[in-house]
Design a protein around this motif. Structure first.
Motif, PDB file in Angstrom:
ATOM      1  N   GLY A  50      38.569  39.405  35.468  1.00  0.00           N
ATOM      2  CA  GLY A  50      38.422  40.506  36.414  1.00  0.00           C
ATOM      3  C   GLY A  50      38.015  40.033  37.808  1.00  0.00           C
ATOM      4  N   ARG A  51      37.464  38.844  37.892  1.00  0.00           N
ATOM      5  CA  ARG A  51      37.022  38.310  39.178  1.00  0.00           C
ATOM      6  C   ARG A  51      38.199  37.891  40.055  1.00  0.00           C
ATOM      7  NH1 ARG A  51      35.565  37.970  43.437  1.00  0.00           N
ATOM      8  NH2 ARG A  51      34.343  36.392  44.531  1.00  0.00           N
ATOM      9  N   VAL A  52      39.314  37.560  39.443  1.00  0.00           N
ATOM     10  CA  VAL A  52      40.433  36.993  40.194  1.00  0.00           C
ATOM     11  C   VAL A  52      41.260  38.108  40.816  1.00  0.00           C
ATOM     12  CG1 VAL A  52      42.433  35.485  40.060  1.00  0.00           C
ATOM     13  CG2 VAL A  52      40.513  35.137  38.519  1.00  0.00           C
ATOM     14  N   ASN A  53      41.278  38.176  42.114  1.00  0.00           N
ATOM     15  CA  ASN A  53      42.083  39.228  42.724  1.00  0.00           C
ATOM     16  C   ASN A  53      43.331  38.639  43.354  1.00  0.00           C
ATOM     17  OD1 ASN A  53      41.487  38.373  45.333  1.00  0.00           O
ATOM     18  ND2 ASN A  53      39.690  39.700  45.483  1.00  0.00           N
ATOM     19  N   PHE A  82      35.788  45.494  30.010  1.00  0.00           N
ATOM     20  CA  PHE A  82      36.885  46.093  30.777  1.00  0.00           C
ATOM     21  C   PHE A  82      37.536  45.112  31.732  1.00  0.00           C
ATOM     22  CE2 PHE A  82      34.466  46.339  34.681  1.00  0.00           C
ATOM     23  CZ  PHE A  82      33.148  46.297  34.221  1.00  0.00           C
ATOM     24  N   LYS A  86      41.234  45.464  33.539  1.00  0.00           N
ATOM     25  CA  LYS A  86      41.343  45.686  34.984  1.00  0.00           C
ATOM     26  C   LYS A  86      42.159  44.564  35.623  1.00  0.00           C
ATOM     27  CE  LYS A  86      38.692  49.326  35.409  1.00  0.00           C
ATOM     28  NZ  LYS A  86      39.280  50.602  35.743  1.00  0.00           N
ATOM     29  N   GLN A  90      45.351  44.689  38.204  1.00  0.00           N
ATOM     30  CA  GLN A  90      45.457  43.941  39.452  1.00  0.00           C
ATOM     31  C   GLN A  90      46.694  43.052  39.462  1.00  0.00           C
ATOM     32  OE1 GLN A  90      43.626  43.901  42.220  1.00  0.00           O
ATOM     33  NE2 GLN A  90      42.125  45.421  41.554  1.00  0.00           N
ATOM     34  N   LYS A  93      49.771  44.633  40.684  1.00  0.00           N
ATOM     35  CA  LYS A  93      49.814  44.661  42.144  1.00  0.00           C
ATOM     36  C   LYS A  93      50.309  43.323  42.674  1.00  0.00           C
ATOM     37  CE  LYS A  93      45.834  47.375  43.059  1.00  0.00           C
ATOM     38  NZ  LYS A  93      44.475  47.226  43.536  1.00  0.00           N
TER      39      LYS A  93
ATOM     40  N   GLY B 923      32.414  40.384  38.025  1.00  0.00           N
ATOM     41  CA  GLY B 923      33.120  40.272  39.290  1.00  0.00           C
ATOM     42  C   GLY B 923      34.282  41.220  39.469  1.00  0.00           C
ATOM     43  N   THR B 924      34.487  42.108  38.504  1.00  0.00           N
ATOM     44  CA  THR B 924      35.623  43.011  38.610  1.00  0.00           C
ATOM     45  C   THR B 924      35.479  43.962  39.804  1.00  0.00           C
ATOM     46  OG1 THR B 924      35.730  42.884  36.225  1.00  0.00           O
ATOM     47  CG2 THR B 924      37.082  44.555  37.256  1.00  0.00           C
ATOM     48  N   ALA B 926      34.248  43.347  42.659  1.00  0.00           N
ATOM     49  CA  ALA B 926      34.640  42.664  43.888  1.00  0.00           C
ATOM     50  C   ALA B 926      36.148  42.695  44.074  1.00  0.00           C
ATOM     51  CB  ALA B 926      34.141  41.231  43.865  1.00  0.00           C
ATOM     52  N   THR B 927      36.858  42.571  42.946  1.00  0.00           N
ATOM     53  CA  THR B 927      38.305  42.581  43.003  1.00  0.00           C
ATOM     54  C   THR B 927      38.820  43.927  43.493  1.00  0.00           C
ATOM     55  OG1 THR B 927      38.374  41.006  41.211  1.00  0.00           O
ATOM     56  CG2 THR B 927      40.352  42.278  41.564  1.00  0.00           C
ATOM     57  N   TYR B 928      38.109  44.982  43.159  1.00  0.00           N
ATOM     58  CA  TYR B 928      38.570  46.316  43.509  1.00  0.00           C
ATOM     59  C   TYR B 928      38.089  46.807  44.857  1.00  0.00           C
ATOM     60  CZ  TYR B 928      41.043  47.379  39.246  1.00  0.00           C
ATOM     61  OH  TYR B 928      41.985  47.394  38.259  1.00  0.00           O
ATOM     62  N   ASP B 935      30.675  40.636  46.814  1.00  0.00           N
ATOM     63  CA  ASP B 935      30.889  39.223  46.494  1.00  0.00           C
ATOM     64  C   ASP B 935      30.073  38.916  45.243  1.00  0.00           C
ATOM     65  OD1 ASP B 935      32.053  36.832  46.824  1.00  0.00           O
ATOM     66  OD2 ASP B 935      31.260  36.447  48.838  1.00  0.00           O
TER      67      ASP B 935
END
Ligand code: FES
Lengths: 161, 958
Positions: A50-53, A82, A86, A90, A93, B923-924, B926-928, B935
């Motif tokens: 989830g941290r990786v955008n 979750f 999520k 992402q 996208k 960290g989810t 932060a992604t959103y 951060d």
């Protein structure tokens, strides 16, 4: 875009984002079991997928990565329940953006690999390297260069306009 | 070893013997003899100067005599304590010629040739016996010519030969000609399972060990031929069967059933001839091979008998300690206050030993004061990290695990050339105790304010190195690891050049991240001291009992009317002979009503919170009112398993009326003396094993319990005059006494017939099943076994329903078999990935009663270790909000399912606020975040980016 000729002996650079709880341990387990895969990948650990955008992935491409693999837990297994779900949203996208930018969608890949599935990790890495090898170097190669130390110094010295 | 060595509450005495024990439980006096090691243990820095000058050469015990050592030496490279030791036997000393070179050369003056032995008396509350094993001497099995034939080695020697840090540098070669073997043959059960040799039991570890070694050899020599001669392949542990199947499919290993009768040597070539009977043809065959590995039996540690006498505990004839009740209480010895664990009671693998070890710890702890741990105040010096960046890089060799593949010297030099790196060095074992001290020295000496350790995986070793930093006052979060072992040298062993290049990248990336790290502080949090145990089977009950003894309040939740689970249904337990109900009753007697609250017919309505502070709401299963909300510090899940339900028609189930499952048989056998089925007396009963186990339908692995259960039932039938036949794939009776039971069954006339999944026995009969037909391999004929009743021994499988129920609130990960995945298969069998949530018993994988009880004790120990303090430290890796960028849209509030973020009014505007106790740092959010206002500490955008940059752009910069 110019037609790309697959370069022989081309060693792609592939960034792997792997979560701390499933995919990173899977990569470790591949080592413990001494399974072999091509040395083209560098793993960056995050706590959760989830941290990786999309921004991180695009940054990697901007800097010249030839492929990016985003890997985490299966939905049910995600340590943060979750996060993986999520991350999949992402990723959709990201796929759109990649399509918009016009480069091959095979350069990116998302996988769900549990800590027990290290053979899968190895398989995915092998496939990914092979696939990107076929595609050839990224079309974005050299878009962003690091300024040399000299350049940096001169920028630092010149007063801001 | 490391953890023990530096634990503030553990005093380690090596080279020490127990002479005498007096007193009783709670108040023992133990007289011990410290044998002199002739080197000051606390002062020695393991520099090795003394060994360098020592003129004596002696065989190295650790390498099974295959390598050499000096008279003063370090037993092996990761030894704890790391101090050297002098062998009185080998040392020239001052007699007959004065040597004393080591005394002279030691700068710290640690060597003292006149050091006396010392006797000390300790006062202790409880004693734990963990004396482990020795190996059977294969010379006794003279038919295999061990030591007569050079190319016959035992499994420990093989282990050393295959070890990269072993005497041959990890290369397997024959002793006669130093050439790689063309063919390697393993012989299993050398000594084990053999009354003649006085080792009536199964050694449990050798099957998997042989398979593992065979795969290693396969990797080393892709073209070598590898055979394993075996009686049964006992791959009964979690994941073992899959490993075995992998060896079968990918390893190209030739598994041969049967035990060779003799070996001969061809003196010209050094080759060996194996004489063995081919079970298919019944003929004796001669097979030429280049090397033979003997999988020798495991025997009790030497001197076990003497130790038992000193302790006043009993052992069996062989020397294994006897537990009070092998099934119901495998940990307590026959002497109160003395506990047993690991191989002291019989052969065991690492996982089972570790579980028992924790269990023994919690038992012993009951003799100590109540659970509160004394708060140790530690002096941590201040450390100034201000000023320019000063990065130190330590490159670990990990013996030859890393150095054998990567060019570590080059890496050290390379690291030194990276920006802000002011120091770099090589370490043989970065994690060794002495090395830790060295790292600390180097940090201080070079005023380092960021540290990079290029070694193994941060998943296991980051805590160790963080501790190293913390001890000198450097903030532990200023450490970054580069994983150049698990993810580099180990996976690119075939490709050392690229591997070294990759390691350069990894180190460069780690340095880049280190330069961007910031110090983080851990918050302290109060924790609750009640425990929730979910599931009232034998595992749950035992956990509750043990925790209550340690003074915790336990809430035990059971969904059915009664506690006792599957065990209470069992007719008779082996070896004690009591019934399942009786065992449950004994356990219930131990229940302390004040400390344990049992909720029957209850289910979980909701679980929220986090380690130390969970809130659990209960609901009555059948609409009874009054939901209860309980505050607990930890949760133990022990909801057990389900039995595999054969589908209709599987082995004729539900097609023939005279086919039942083993559990149904257990119910039928309950009235002990008469056994009738369909109102008729029976003459022939057959069993089919592994129904729903070890296969594609049902469980992929072994269910562990069914062989022993079937044999137990077969014996009961046989004693009633009914002929029992057991169709099996392998007989996996691995428990210490179970082999004896198997032997008894054969003596009573139970027939055991092998089948393979490809050729299962065929069912014969129209309406009623009449017989089972199978093909006799030697006679090459179809034979019918008359059968009045067929019993299917069904495996265990995860109870999907109860697991799903738990997963609604706690996201415990599942393994590929559907059971809950433990934190680590060997070192963390009862912990989960979620702090404060534990598992025990069959929810983690199939287990029998004594294994489950062992695990229940282990879980109690782990809970105790967690809750025996008043506060815990919270991880500081959480999200942070940049309030300037936050525009209060609330996206993050919706994203976070932990409810850690809320919107708050601040200076007239809405901003997000993070509750750090609830934030888990995924960290989810932060992604959103649309404005990039969020951060994540330790995984900041800028930190991730710096690693990308280091990898992709800065390659040629230095
Ligand atoms: S923790 Fe692995 S994806 Fe979330």
């Amino acid at each position: 875009m110019a037609k790309k000729i697959p370069v022989k002996d081309f060693e792609p650079k592939i960034v792997v984002f792997a979560c701390n709880w499933c995919s990173y341990p899977a990569a470790d387990a591949a080592g413990i079991n001494r399974m072999q895969y091509p040395p083209n990948v560098r793993i960056i650990r995050t706590m959760c997928m989830g941290r990786v955008n999309p921004g991180h992935v695009l940054k990697a491409f901007e800097m010249g990565a030839d492929g990016v693999l985003v890997s985490g837990c299966h939905f049910e297994d995600c340590h943060y329940s979750f996060g993986a779900r999520k991350a999949a949203e992402q990723y959709k996208k990201l796929e759109q953006i990649v399509r918009m930018l016009g480069f091959e969608k095979e350069r990116i890949r998302q996988e769900f690999i549990s800590a027990a599935e290290f053979p899968k990790f190895v398989k995915v890495v092998r496939e990914m390297v092979e696939q990107v090898q076929k595609l050839g170097p990224t079309p974005l190669k050299g878009v962003r260069k690091v300024p040399s130390r000299k350049q940096v110094e001169s920028i630092m010295e010149s007063p801001p306009s | 070893m490391m953890d023990v060595g530096r634990h503030p509450h553990i005093k380690l005495f090596t080279h020490t013997e127990v002479l005498e024990v007096t007193g009783k439980a709670g108040n023992f006096k133990v007289k011990i003899l410290h044998r002199a090691r002739f080197v000051d243990e606390n002062e020695c820095t393991a520099c090795g100067d003394c060994a360098e000058v020592c003129p004596v050469v002696a065989p190295n015990e650790f390498d099974e005599g295959l390598g050499l050592r000096r008279a003063i030496y370090s037993p092996f490279s990761q030894a704890v304590p790391s101090a050297y030791i002098r062998s009185d036997m080998d040392c020239l000393g001052t007699n007959p010629i004065a040597c004393g070179k080591c005394v002279e050369v030691c700068q710290k003056k640690c060597v003292n040739l006149d050091m006396p032995d010392k006797i000390e008396v300790l006062e202790v509350g409880a004693i734990i016996v963990a004396t482990g094993i020795d190996y059977y001497d294969p010379r006794e099995a003279s038919e295999y010519g061990y030591t007569r034939f050079q190319n016959v080695v035992n499994s420990i020697e093989l282990e050393r030969l295959l070890s990269p840090s072993g005497p041959s540098g990890g290369k397997l070669v024959r002793f006669t000609d130093q050439k790689p073997p063309k063919r390697v043959s393993f012989i299993q059960c050398v000594g084990s399972r053999c009354i003649r040799r006085d080792i009536p039991y199964c050694s449990r570890i050798c099957c998997m060990n042989a398979v593992k070694s065979a795969l290693l050899i396969r990797e080393m020599y892709p073209d070598a031929q590898i055979d394993i001669f075996y009686i049964d392949i006992r791959a009964f542990g979690k994941g073992f069967e899959q490993f075995y199947q992998r060896a079968l499919q990918e390893g190209n290993i030739n598994f041969v059933r049967g035990k060779p009768s003799r070996l001969e040597e061809d003196p010209k070539t050094g080759d060996l001839i194996i004489l063995s009977e081919n079970v298919e043809t019944g003929k004796t065959e001669r097979l030429r091979t280049s090397m033979v590995i003997l999988s020798e039996a495991v025997v009790p540690a030497a001197n076990s008998h003497e130790l038992a006498k000193v302790l006043g505990a009993r052992t069996d004839a062989r020397g294994f300690f006897l537990p009070k009740d092998a099934c119901g209480d495998p940990i307590t010895s026959t002497n109160e206050g003395i506990y047993l664990c690991g191989c002291s009671t019989g052969p065991k693998d690492i996982t089972d030993s570790i579980a028992e070890a924790s269990g023994a710890a919690v038992r012993a702890a009951q003799y100590l004061s109540p659970y509160k741990l004394p708060e140790v105040k530690e002096e941590i010096p201040d450390y100034d990290i201000s000023g320019p960046l000063r990065v130190g890089v330590f490159v670990c060799h990990c013996g030859s695990n890393i150095a054998g593949v990567l060019d570590v010297d080059m890496l050290k030099i390379y690291a030194a050339s990276l920006p802000d790196v002011v120091f770099s060095d090589n370490l043989l074992f970065a994690c060794a105790e002495s090395t830790q001290r060295l790292i600390q020295e180097k940090i201080l000496e070079n005023k380092l304010n960021r540290v990079v350790v290029a070694a193994c995986t941060p998943r296991t070793h980051e805590p160790i190195f963080r501790e190293t930093l913390r001890k000198v006052g450097l903030n532990p979060y200023l450490l970054e690891m580069a994983n150049i072992r698990d993810q580099c040298s180990w996976v690119h062993g075939m490709n050392p050049v690229s591997a070294s290049a990759k390691a350069k990248d990894l180190i460069r990336m780690a340095v880049a991240k280190a330069r961007n790290l910031e110090p983080l502080e851990q918050q302290e949090m109060e924790i609750g001291h009640n425990v929730m145990v979910i599931g009232g089977g034998i595992s749950g009950l035992e956990t509750a009992i043990q925790l209550a003894k340690r003074d915790y309040t336990v809430y035990l939740v059971e969904k059915s009317k009664q506690v006792g689970g599957w065990v209470k249904e069992l007719r008779i337990l082996y070896p004690s002979g009591m019934s399942g109900q009786e065992l449950i009753d004994t356990k219930l007697k131990e229940i302390n009503k004040e400390k344990i609250k049992i909720f029957t017919e209850a289910a979980i309505e909701n679980i929220s919170g986090f380690v130390g502070n969970f809130e659990v709401t209960l609901r009555a299963a059948n609409g009874k009112p009054a939901p209860e909300t309980l505050q607990v510090g930890a949760i133990v899940i022990a909801t057990g398993f389900e039995l595999y339900g054969p589908s209709k028609g599987e082995f004729g189930y539900q097609k023939y009326p005279n086919i039942i499952t083993n559990m149904e048989l257990e119910y039928l056998l309950k009235p002990q003396d008469k056994f009738i089925f369909q109102n008729k007396p029976l003459k022939h009963v057959s069993f089919i094993q592994c129904v729903g186990s070890r296969g594609p339908d049902g469980l992929p692995e072994c269910s562990r319990y069914c062989c022993q259960a079937a044999i137990k039932q077969a014996i009961a039938l046989q004693k009633m005059g009914i002929q029992a036949t057991v169709f099996n794939r392998d007989i996996r009776v691995y428990h210490h006494e179970a082999e004896t039971m198997y032997r008894e069954a054969r003596k009573l006339g139970v027939t055991f017939i092998r089948y393979t999944p490809e050729n299962p026995p065929k069912l014969v009969g129209d309406k009623q099943l009449k017989a089972l037909q199978f093909r006799e391999p030697v006679l090459k004929k179809d034979i019918e076994v008359p059968t009045d009743l067929l019993v299917l021994s069904v495996g265990m499988r995860p109870s999907r329903k109860s697991i799903a129920e738990i997963q609604r609130f706690i996201k415990v990960p599942l393994g590929m078999d559907g059971f809950v995945l433990e934190k680590h298969p060997k070192f963390g069998p009862v912990e989960t990935n979620i702090e404060g949530v534990f598992i025990c018993g069959c929810i983690q994988g199939p287990k029998d009663i004594s294994d489950s009880i062992g695990q229940a004790n282990a879980v109690a120990a782990k809970v105790d270790a967690l809750l025996a303090r008043s506060t815990i430290l919270m991880e500081p890796i959480t999200s942070v909000i940049n309030e300037e960028l936050c525009r209060g849209c609330g996206t993050c509030v919706d994203v976070c399912e932990f409810g850690a973020i809320s919107l708050q009014e601040k200076e007239g505007a809405q901003v997000a606020l993070v509750n750090e106790a609830l934030c888990k740092g995924c960290g989810t959010c932060a992604t959103y975040c649309p404005t990039g206002a969020i951060d994540i500490r330790h995984f900041r955008d800028q930190q991730i980016e710096s690693m990308l940059k280091a990898f992709l752009l800065e390659e040629d910069r230095v």
